[in-house]
Scaffold this motif. Structure first.
Motif, short mmCIF file in Angstrom:
data_model
loop_
_atom_site.label_atom_id
_atom_site.label_comp_id
_atom_site.label_asym_id
_atom_site.label_seq_id
_atom_site.Cartn_x
_atom_site.Cartn_y
_atom_site.Cartn_z
N SER A 159 -3.61 -14.32 -58.53
CA SER A 159 -2.19 -14.28 -58.16
C SER A 159 -1.55 -15.67 -58.15
O SER A 159 -0.36 -15.80 -58.40
CB SER A 159 -2.03 -13.63 -56.79
N GLU A 160 -2.35 -16.71 -57.84
CA GLU A 160 -1.83 -18.08 -57.69
C GLU A 160 -0.73 -18.16 -56.62
O GLU A 160 0.13 -19.05 -56.67
CB GLU A 160 -1.31 -18.62 -59.03
N ASN A 161 -0.75 -17.24 -55.65
CA ASN A 161 0.23 -17.31 -54.57
C ASN A 161 -0.23 -18.31 -53.50
O ASN A 161 -1.25 -18.99 -53.65
CB ASN A 161 0.49 -15.91 -53.98
N TYR A 164 -3.74 -17.80 -52.19
CA TYR A 164 -4.74 -18.20 -53.18
C TYR A 164 -4.90 -19.72 -53.18
O TYR A 164 -6.03 -20.24 -53.20
CB TYR A 164 -4.29 -17.71 -54.56
N ALA A 182 0.39 -17.23 -63.61
CA ALA A 182 0.02 -16.41 -62.47
C ALA A 182 -0.06 -14.96 -62.92
O ALA A 182 0.43 -14.58 -63.99
CB ALA A 182 1.05 -16.56 -61.35
N TRP A 184 1.49 -12.25 -62.04
CA TRP A 184 2.74 -11.53 -62.30
C TRP A 184 3.32 -11.92 -63.66
O TRP A 184 3.95 -11.10 -64.33
CB TRP A 184 3.76 -11.77 -61.18
N PHE A 210 -0.05 -10.02 -49.91
CA PHE A 210 -0.64 -11.32 -50.23
C PHE A 210 -1.93 -11.17 -51.05
O PHE A 210 -2.98 -11.70 -50.68
CB PHE A 210 -0.91 -12.13 -48.95
#
Length: 221
Positions: A159-161, A164, A182, A184, A210
């Motif tokens: 996700s690279e959120n 993460y 990412a 998305w 998340f």
């Protein structure tokens, strides 16, 4: 399709430091920290669940960018034939030999230089691979070309959120220079270039709260 988790001793024996990256690599699956180790294994378990539900078990599957071959023993149990393609297949070849995977074919090649032929596969797995292509056009076109009309593409994507990124700090992992997208962004590209999402899971909570990884199934639009 069975979820096959090779023993730690076998995996540690296959590690070749010349092929490791700073992110997900074979040594992550046998990391000393059990939380880190089981977290990454859980992605493959979730992919197995999704494939049991949606994949044709009598068909042919491609492990696209399969790297170390960590998922090959599981895939081998679920399909008549499994192909793996990657730029470096030394670990995958050892994995095939150790598990005597007679229905697995390994191709050491660049996808730009090799063609399996149109509609060759009933299922294609791209587990934490597509984010490494700066230009997604060619790999996605290749996957679409190789997937048959009723086939399913299975993806796992980081996700690279914020969560993460924080975990990278906790476990001392640096973002690889070739993580260009990412989850998305890759999924948006797939949706705009001939695929439709038919099912999705989110790791670790199964729900989009998340998520650290998106694990999805796609069919041709």
């Amino acid at each position: 399709m069975r979820y096959v988790k090779p023993p730690l001793a076998l995996l540690r024996g296959l590690i070749d430091r010349n092929t490791q990256s700073a992110d997900i690599a074979l040594d992550v699956y046998c990391a000393p920290n059990p939380f880190l180790r089981e977290f990454f294994w859980a992605r493959l378990w979730m992919l197995t669940l999704l494939m049991r539900r949606l994949a044709r078990r009598d068909g042919r599957c491609l492990d696209f960018g399969g790297g170390s071959g960590i998922f090959m023993p599981s895939l081998s149990s679920g399909f008549q034939r499994v192909d793996l393609i990657d730029l470096n297949t030394s670990q995958a070849e050892q994995m095939r030999e150790r598990y005597q995977l007679d229905n697995v074919q390994i191709t050491n090649a660049n996808i730009k230089d090799f063609d399996f032929g149109p509609g060759a596969f009933n299922a294609i797995v791209a587990a934490d691979v597509l984010e490494h292509f700066e230009d997604l056009s060619f790999p996605v076109e290749r996957i679409r070309h190789w997937l048959d009309a009723e086939g399913t593409l299975f993806t796992s994507l980081p996700s690279e959120n914020l969560a993460y990124r924080l975990l990278r700090v906790v476990f001392g992992k640096k973002k690889p220079h070739d993580h260009y997208h990412a989850a998305w962004q890759v999924e948006k590209f797939l949706g705009e270039h001939g695929f439709r999402k038919v099912f999705g899971l989110y790791h670790p909570l199964f729900l989009p709260l998340f998520p650290l990884f998106r694990i999805s199934a796609w069919r041709k639009a």
